[in-house]
Design a protein around this motif. Structure first.
Motif, short mmCIF file in Angstrom:
data_model
loop_
_atom_site.label_atom_id
_atom_site.label_comp_id
_atom_site.label_asym_id
_atom_site.label_seq_id
_atom_site.Cartn_x
_atom_site.Cartn_y
_atom_site.Cartn_z
N ALA A 100 12.61 -5.67 -24.76
CA ALA A 100 12.69 -7.13 -24.76
C ALA A 100 11.32 -7.74 -25.07
O ALA A 100 10.29 -7.08 -25.00
N ALA A 101 11.34 -9.04 -25.41
CA ALA A 101 10.10 -9.79 -25.61
C ALA A 101 9.96 -10.80 -24.47
O ALA A 101 10.96 -11.35 -23.99
N ILE A 102 8.72 -11.03 -24.04
CA ILE A 102 8.46 -12.05 -23.02
C ILE A 102 9.04 -13.37 -23.51
O ILE A 102 8.87 -13.73 -24.67
N GLY A 103 9.76 -14.08 -22.63
CA GLY A 103 10.38 -15.34 -23.02
C GLY A 103 11.85 -15.20 -23.39
O GLY A 103 12.54 -16.20 -23.57
N ASP A 104 12.36 -13.95 -23.50
CA ASP A 104 13.78 -13.74 -23.81
C ASP A 104 14.67 -14.36 -22.72
O ASP A 104 14.28 -14.43 -21.55
N ALA A 105 15.89 -14.73 -23.13
CA ALA A 105 16.83 -15.36 -22.19
C ALA A 105 17.40 -14.36 -21.19
O ALA A 105 17.79 -13.26 -21.55
N ILE A 106 17.42 -14.77 -19.91
CA ILE A 106 18.03 -14.00 -18.82
C ILE A 106 19.26 -14.78 -18.37
O ILE A 106 19.17 -15.96 -18.02
N LEU A 107 20.43 -14.11 -18.41
CA LEU A 107 21.69 -14.78 -18.15
C LEU A 107 22.25 -14.44 -16.77
O LEU A 107 22.13 -13.32 -16.30
N GLN A 108 22.87 -15.42 -16.12
CA GLN A 108 23.55 -15.23 -14.83
C GLN A 108 24.90 -15.94 -14.92
O GLN A 108 24.92 -17.15 -15.02
N PRO A 109 26.05 -15.19 -14.88
CA PRO A 109 26.13 -13.72 -14.76
C PRO A 109 25.63 -13.01 -16.03
O PRO A 109 25.43 -13.65 -17.04
N GLY A 110 25.46 -11.69 -15.93
CA GLY A 110 25.05 -10.88 -17.07
C GLY A 110 26.12 -10.90 -18.16
O GLY A 110 27.27 -11.27 -17.88
N PRO A 111 25.76 -10.54 -19.41
CA PRO A 111 26.71 -10.60 -20.53
C PRO A 111 28.04 -9.91 -20.26
O PRO A 111 29.11 -10.43 -20.62
#
Lengths: 72, 334
Positions: free
Chosen positions: B135-146
């Motif tokens: 991953a790259a710093i700043g990538d999207a983190i999703l809740q819930p996961g994909p």
């Protein structure tokens, strides 16, 4: 002074981890809560077990079947 | 036969609305009356209340009668009763113990909320928040996961802030023993053809020893922070893990589970997908208290003190990073 179980484990660990079928080495406890060196093996295979020591520098060794350890 | 359970059960439906209409009553049911903490043989109608209050502070219409049509009542305090939401759902604000993931992975667990430089951060694993180094710093983190239906950008909770790279061994990991060996032997055979006296040594790639599989993510909105863990509550400090310590965790897949630390000082080879593995040292090991998707769960002792970060396991085992190593590596505090 007797060598500690941590030192004995550290001394033998890389050799043990190179044995095919060994997945882990750690410090655990037996039924009487006495410290033992625990060697984790992937499967209940007599060929792996026969390649492993029953004790290391005077400390008892417990062999435990762990299966494949994966990132969860 | 008036005092039987059957009689109480046949009577309750006619009176249930009236009982639930009283202030504070959250549930009614039929059971044996408790006196002084002991179960009696007397059938009763049990009214569960959010909080037991002195009769003097209740109006007459809210008082629960001593008996209903000859059946004695019993009042027990249960607190508010809430629907249990599955940890795979969408949570705002988001507590620890729920599904989370980098946009390109399946799903793992939001471990807990911690601080770095005075800012709230989500703590979980590198392989959950940083896609195993990819991953790259700043990538999207999703809740819930994909995997649990989280979509980018609608379900974005945070951005990847930092991670500790994992030294992986095996196919596609950049430090492949077989490739290094093959290159050395190719160069050696060329050296032999050229008659060189200085043959190249095969490059001995040692399994690098990792301490943690850890990453942090920064929330987009402060109001999405819920600094507690589902089914566990607020964290009460940290504690080093020791042999025999009773532990618990709350995770995306197996929810709330308990076990104990069975091994310390563990050196272990952990598989990351097909053909790749990483060696970890100074780990804690527990029994089967987790499954895939529980990665990233915070591990606590009986006093709710944080002791580890769960990241791997098998049918028989669970592998946990020491929280001291995680906090050191990423410069974190509670």
């Amino acid at each position: 002074m007797q060598t500690s179980i941590d030192e004995v484990k550290a001394k033998h660990e890389s050799r043990l981890m190179r044995i095919s079928g060994v997945v882990s080495v750690g410090i655990g406890q037996d039924a009487e809560r006495k410290a033992v060196i625990v060697i984790g093996v992937e499967s209940d295979d007599i060929r792996i077990k026969s390649a492993l020591p029953e004790e290391l520098d005077g400390y008892p060794v417990k062999i435990q079947v762990m299966g494949k350890i994966r990132a969860h | 036969m008036n005092n039987t359970i059957e009689h109480a059960r046949s009577l309750l439906p006619q009176r249930v609305n009236e009982l639930l209409g009283r202030a504070n009553v959250v549930a009614t049911g039929v059971g044996y009356k408790m006196v002084g903490g002991q179960r009696t043989e007397t059938a009763s109608i049990i009214c569960s209340v959010e909080k037991k209050l002195p009769a003097s502070s209740l109006s007459a219409k809210d008082l629960i009668p001593r008996e209903v049509d000859g059946i004695p009542t019993d009042v027990i305090e249960t607190g508010p009763i809430r629907a249990l939401q599955a940890p795979t759902g969408r949570f705002r604000p988001a507590p620890g113990g729920v599904s989370i993931g980098h946009k390109d992975i399946t799903a793992g667990t939001l471990g807990c909320w911690v601080h770095r430089n005075g800012q709230w951060m989500i703590l979980s694993n590198n392989h959950v928040l940083a896609n195993s180094n990819d991953a790259a710093i700043g990538d999207a983190i999703l809740q819930p996961g994909p995997y649990d239906g989280g979509r980018d950008p609608d379900d974005q909770l945070a951005v990847l802030e930092d991670f500790v790279p994992i030294e992986l061994i095996g196919a596609g990991s950049g430090s492949d023993c077989k490739i290094a060996g093959a290159v050395a032997s190719l160069l050696n055979s060329m050296a032999a053809m050229l008659g060189s006296s200085s043959r190249l040594q095969a490059i001995r790639v040692q399994a690098a020893e990792n301490l943690v599989d850890a990453a942090i993510a920064r929330p987009l909105r402060e109001e999405d922070v819920k600094p507690e863990i589902l089914h566990i509550g607020a964290i009460q400090g940290t504690v080093p893990g020791v042999l025999g310590m009773a532990i618990k965790k709350s995770g995306r897949t197996t929810g709330y589970t308990e076990d104990e630390i069975q091994q310390v000082d563990v050196t272990v080879n952990v598989q990351y997908g097909t053909g790749r593995f990483a060696r970890f040292k100074d780990q804690l090991m527990a029994g089967a208290m987790s499954q895939g998707g529980d990665s990233g769960s915070a591990v606590l002792d009986e006093q709710n003190r944080l002791t580890g970060l769960l990241f791997a396991g098998s049918e028989q085992s669970t592998i946990i990073n020491r929280i001291e190593n995680v906090f050191d590596a990423l410069d974190l505090t509670l």
